[in-house]
Motif scaffolding. Structure first.
Motif, PDB file in Angstrom:
ATOM      1  N   VAL A  75      32.953  25.595  35.934  1.00  0.00           N
ATOM      2  CA  VAL A  75      32.599  26.604  36.937  1.00  0.00           C
ATOM      3  C   VAL A  75      32.032  25.942  38.184  1.00  0.00           C
ATOM      4  N   ASN A  83      26.498  28.461  36.148  1.00  0.00           N
ATOM      5  CA  ASN A  83      26.626  29.747  35.471  1.00  0.00           C
ATOM      6  C   ASN A  83      25.596  29.827  34.348  1.00  0.00           C
ATOM      7  N   GLN A  86      26.564  31.069  30.757  1.00  0.00           N
ATOM      8  CA  GLN A  86      27.585  30.370  29.986  1.00  0.00           C
ATOM      9  C   GLN A  86      27.289  30.365  28.494  1.00  0.00           C
ATOM     10  N   ALA A 123      36.125  36.943  30.794  1.00  0.00           N
ATOM     11  CA  ALA A 123      35.481  36.206  31.882  1.00  0.00           C
ATOM     12  C   ALA A 123      36.230  36.401  33.193  1.00  0.00           C
ATOM     13  N   GLU A 127      34.514  37.978  36.488  1.00  0.00           N
ATOM     14  CA  GLU A 127      34.571  37.350  37.809  1.00  0.00           C
ATOM     15  C   GLU A 127      35.115  38.314  38.852  1.00  0.00           C
ATOM     16  N   THR A 146      24.559  35.757  37.550  1.00  0.00           N
ATOM     17  CA  THR A 146      24.765  35.094  36.256  1.00  0.00           C
ATOM     18  C   THR A 146      23.530  35.225  35.369  1.00  0.00           C
ATOM     19  N   GLN A 240      38.414  32.577  39.591  1.00  0.00           N
ATOM     20  CA  GLN A 240      38.685  33.326  38.367  1.00  0.00           C
ATOM     21  C   GLN A 240      39.220  32.409  37.270  1.00  0.00           C
ATOM     22  N   TRP A 243      36.335  30.453  35.711  1.00  0.00           N
ATOM     23  CA  TRP A 243      35.552  31.272  34.783  1.00  0.00           C
ATOM     24  C   TRP A 243      36.287  31.463  33.459  1.00  0.00           C
TER      25      TRP A 243
END
Length: 344
Positions: A75, A83, A86, A123, A127, A146, A240, A243
């Motif tokens: 990311v 992030n 995560q 994910a 995003e 996040t 995207q 992610w």
């Protein structure tokens, strides 16, 4: 007559690359020297067999930390943002794999692959809905999102699956002689299999991001949003993709870590702290650095807590915090990361 301009630029690039290699070599040399010096003390204190067992355990734990750090790096390479959700995303993916294997009798390998696909799709949706409306250059707003996502996913997992700890099955052989004896120490098949899977993932991702248009897009977007738009790179799809890829890797990391502990909504929190330290040490934009940093962090925690009883078992988190602060203070790019350069 045309004057070639590629020569000087190539030489400049070679000089920068050589400088990065020298810097990485010096950094790794310092780390190796420190570990070697402590190893001499450890062997003299408790013998070689105990030392070697702790090295194996620390390295295997570190490989798992490196796997989660790898998701953070993916990311960061595309967005320049950490992030904080995560670990929670990996935790939810692990629960999905557990549910598929436990309730629906899906083979574990298939369950993990399905969970990785579902996590990647979720994910990508997150995003699109929560991240893309913000300006990609507004890192503070995205970071706050996040953090909120981390809290929401933990609450959602507790609501669906509860807080009762569950045992997660392993992909590798167990029972009986489930280890290899090396120098009196034991290397378990679960640890060896996990290490091989992580190394394979790192190699594939390193090649993918170094030699494909997707990897080039990641680097361009992280370097600058507006220049990337001028080059025709679709910012939204690139972010995207990062992610989605990170969520799939995080789910795999959770499934590899869960058999060594237990599965509950908070089981990835401590691992995520160690992963932050690993990513910072290895370099937040380095795929290989995530694995190197993870192994160094794992070894450091295992040796320090094992041979300095006064530190106690909880010193692991303190050690991770110390690594983060020290690296940011003295070598912000990490061992294998690239130093940012700005024209003024």
């Amino acid at each position: 007559m045309a004057i070639p301009i590629t020569g000087p630029r190539s030489r400049d690039g070679d000089v920068l690359a050589a400088g990065r290699r020298r810097s990485a070599t010096r950094g790794l040399g310092v780390v190796v020297a420190l570990l070697a010096a402590f190893s001499v003390y450890a062997i003299a204190d408790g013998g070689f067999t105990l030392y070697f067992q702790r090295v194996i355990d620390g390295a295997m734990n570190g490989i798992v930390y490196g796997m989660v750090a790898l998701a953070l790096v993916l990311v960061f390479k595309a967005t320049g943002v950490i992030n904080f959700a995560q670990g929670a995303m990996g935790m939810v993916g692990t629960y999905l794999a557990f549910t598929a294997a436990d309730r629906w009798a899906v083979p574990l390998v298939v369950a993990i692959l399905l969970a990785m696909v579902v996590s990647a799709a979720a994910a990508a949706g997150i995003e699109r809905v929560l991240i893309r409306p913000f300006d990609p250059g507004n890192h503070l707003a995205i970071t706050i999102v996040t953090l909120a996502l981390y809290l929401a996913l933990n609450a959602l997992a507790a609501l669906i699956w509860g807080f009762d700890p569950r045992g997660f099955p392993t992909l590798f052989p167990t029972g009986g002689e489930d280890f290899i004896a090396i120098g009196g120490a034991r290397l378990y098949y679960t640890s060896l299999g996990t290490a091989l899977v992580v190394v394979a993932v790192v190699v594939v991702l390193q090649l993918t991001l170094a030699r494909t248009r997707l990897g080039l897009a990641f680097r361009c977007v992280a370097a600058g949003v507006e220049p990337s738009r001028l080059l025709g790179i679709h910012i939204g799809r690139t972010v995207q993709s990062s992610w989605a890829l990170a969520a799939a890797v995080g789910t795999l990391a959770g499934c590899l870590a869960a058999p060594t502990t237990y599965l509950d909504p908070t089981f990835m929190d401590k691992v995520l702290v160690y992963a932050f330290a690993a990513a910072t040490l290895g370099g937040l934009d380095s795929i290989a650095g995530a694995l190197v940093g993870g192994v160094v962090v794992g070894l450091s925690i295992a040796l320090l807590t094992g041979y300095i009883p006064a530190l106690g078992g909880q010193f692991g988190l303190g050690c991770a915090f110390f690594v983060i602060v020290a690296v940011l203070q003295f070598k912000p790019a990490g061992l294998l990361g690239r130093r940012s350069q700005e024209r003024v």
